[in-house]
Motif scaffolding. Structure first.
Motif, short mmCIF file in Angstrom:
data_model
loop_
_atom_site.label_atom_id
_atom_site.label_comp_id
_atom_site.label_asym_id
_atom_site.label_seq_id
_atom_site.Cartn_x
_atom_site.Cartn_y
_atom_site.Cartn_z
N GLU A 1 -4.54 150.60 102.97
CA GLU A 1 -4.40 151.50 101.82
C GLU A 1 -5.03 152.86 102.11
O GLU A 1 -4.46 153.90 101.76
CB GLU A 1 -5.04 150.86 100.59
N LEU A 2 -6.18 152.88 102.74
CA LEU A 2 -6.80 154.15 103.12
C LEU A 2 -5.92 154.91 104.10
O LEU A 2 -5.72 156.12 103.97
CB LEU A 2 -8.17 153.90 103.76
N ARG A 3 -5.38 154.20 105.06
CA ARG A 3 -4.50 154.81 106.07
C ARG A 3 -3.28 155.46 105.41
O ARG A 3 -2.95 156.61 105.69
CB ARG A 3 -4.09 153.72 107.05
N GLU A 4 -2.62 154.72 104.55
CA GLU A 4 -1.42 155.24 103.88
C GLU A 4 -1.74 156.38 102.91
O GLU A 4 -0.97 157.33 102.80
CB GLU A 4 -0.67 154.11 103.16
N THR A 5 -2.88 156.30 102.24
CA THR A 5 -3.28 157.36 101.32
C THR A 5 -3.56 158.65 102.09
O THR A 5 -3.16 159.74 101.66
CB THR A 5 -4.53 156.93 100.51
N ALA A 6 -4.23 158.54 103.23
CA ALA A 6 -4.51 159.73 104.05
C ALA A 6 -3.22 160.34 104.57
O ALA A 6 -3.04 161.56 104.59
CB ALA A 6 -5.44 159.36 105.21
N LYS A 7 -2.30 159.49 104.98
CA LYS A 7 -1.00 159.95 105.50
C LYS A 7 -0.21 160.67 104.40
O LYS A 7 0.39 161.71 104.64
CB LYS A 7 -0.23 158.73 106.00
N ASP B 1 -18.26 153.97 96.09
CA ASP B 1 -19.04 152.92 95.44
C ASP B 1 -18.44 152.51 94.10
O ASP B 1 -18.83 151.49 93.53
CB ASP B 1 -20.49 153.37 95.25
N GLN B 2 -17.49 153.25 93.59
CA GLN B 2 -16.80 152.91 92.34
C GLN B 2 -15.57 152.03 92.60
O GLN B 2 -14.80 151.78 91.70
CB GLN B 2 -16.33 154.19 91.63
N ASN B 3 -15.38 151.62 93.86
CA ASN B 3 -14.21 150.84 94.29
C ASN B 3 -12.92 151.62 94.08
O ASN B 3 -11.88 151.04 93.76
CB ASN B 3 -14.13 149.49 93.57
N LEU B 4 -12.98 152.92 94.26
CA LEU B 4 -11.82 153.79 94.11
C LEU B 4 -11.58 154.55 95.41
O LEU B 4 -12.50 154.78 96.19
CB LEU B 4 -12.04 154.79 92.97
N ILE B 5 -10.33 154.95 95.60
CA ILE B 5 -9.94 155.74 96.76
C ILE B 5 -9.57 157.14 96.28
O ILE B 5 -8.80 157.29 95.32
CB ILE B 5 -8.74 155.10 97.49
#
Length: 160
Positions: free
Chosen positions: A48-54, A73-77
């Motif tokens: 999910e981090l990879r795709e969000t950055a892309k 720390d809020q469990n958010l991206i």
């Protein structure tokens, strides 16, 4: 027998004939602290981090298209893209934009980072962005860089 074993009575035995084995979090059906309570496995969070950055890189301005995603720390991206500023102001790096967005929404700590570049060059983290990570990064912070070929590299804060 060692000296301490000879001093023990039969009922004082502390050593057993059973072998010990290391238990993984998956054996106990628990998740590592960075993903507890999120409903994501570490692999899902990484993807999910990879795709969000892309995806964020699509909104970048200037010659290079870079995007970043940070997990807080809020469990958010939160995501950010590289912004070319007008005049002689230079650029705002995607990583810095993502961290500032997270901080402005109440986050106090970043535990995972992904930075994507549309080039196939090695991605560098500047000193200013590194300083922000040192101030707001959680102990054990993971930093992943992804280039346009899909090659991923992972670093700790001390390695960048």
């Amino acid at each position: 027998m060692t000296d301490y074993q000879t001093r023990l009575d039969d009922e004082d035995t502390i050593l057993t004939p059973y072998r010990m084995r290391q238990i993984e979090p998956s054996d106990l059906d628990i998740q590592p602290p960075s993903t507890q309570g999120t409903g994501r496995t570490p692999e899902e969070l990484r993807e999910e981090l990879r795709e969000t950055a892309k995806e964020a890189a699509k909104h970048a301005t200037g010659d290079e298209t870079n995007g970043a995603a940070v997990y807080t720390d809020q469990n958010l991206i939160y995501s950010g893209s590289r912004l070319e500023l007008p005049g002689d102001q230079g650029t705002a790096h995607a990583l810095r934009v993502a961290i500032y967005k997270a901080l402005s929404e109440g986050a106090s700590e970043v535990s995972d980072v992904a930075v994507y570049s549309s080039t196939n060059r090695r991605i560098q983290i500047c000193d200013s962005c590194k300083e922000i990570l040192e101030n707001f990064g959680k102990s054990g912070l993971n930093i992943r860089t992804i280039d346009n070929t899909g090659r991923e590299r992972q670093y700790s804060l001390n390695e960048i």
